[in-house]
Design a protein around this motif. Sequence first.
Motif, short mmCIF file in Angstrom:
data_model
loop_
_atom_site.label_atom_id
_atom_site.label_comp_id
_atom_site.label_asym_id
_atom_site.label_seq_id
_atom_site.Cartn_x
_atom_site.Cartn_y
_atom_site.Cartn_z
N HIS A 10 0.85 -1.20 0.00
CA HIS A 10 0.00 0.00 0.00
C HIS A 10 0.88 1.25 0.00
O HIS A 10 1.65 1.47 0.93
CB HIS A 10 -0.93 -0.01 1.21
N PHE A 11 0.75 2.05 -1.06
CA PHE A 11 1.57 3.24 -1.22
C PHE A 11 0.83 4.53 -0.91
O PHE A 11 1.45 5.55 -0.66
CB PHE A 11 2.12 3.31 -2.66
N TYR A 12 -0.50 4.50 -0.97
CA TYR A 12 -1.31 5.69 -0.73
C TYR A 12 -2.49 5.32 0.15
O TYR A 12 -2.87 4.16 0.26
CB TYR A 12 -1.83 6.29 -2.05
N LYS A 16 -1.16 3.26 3.86
CA LYS A 16 0.17 3.59 3.34
C LYS A 16 1.26 3.08 4.28
O LYS A 16 1.17 3.21 5.49
CB LYS A 16 0.29 5.11 3.18
#
Length: 154
Positions: A10-12, A16
């Motif tokens: 999960h980047f955003y 995150k």
Amino acid sequence: METSVRVREHFYGESKGSLTLDVRGNYHHVANADPKLDQIFALANIPLQPVAGVISIDTLEEGYHVCDSKYTREMRLVLPQETELNTCADVSNLFLGMKVTNPRTPLRRTPSAMWLVWKHHGFMHLDELDVEVEVESTFALQYRGSIFRTEADE
């Protein structure tokens, strides 16, 4: 019954900096046919128990699709993004009593893809039964490629 393992980074958004590990069992049936109860009970009784200290979410749900429906039993672990998950042994070490046939088998990576996920979560009251029901709807859109530019893109 089919089983699978899925890892998502999960980047955003609210997750995150974490990754999720999903261990799933699925039972597909024709959308307008009655499902087999023994198959649903088999899903519900899959022994999945995470090791202590790991955040986990355990669900049994029915998903409706255009041509079929499926019941899914899923155990989702929420882990730090730097968690090493390279082999089946890495996955089994996160569950109590999980045994794998070939622990050195590498986890297969699928081509990179980004997902846009929109969820609506809430509760509704069924007056005739006087019961609260949890409801979640998810819209997921997968698109290929990356939103990150690299030197190779130039």
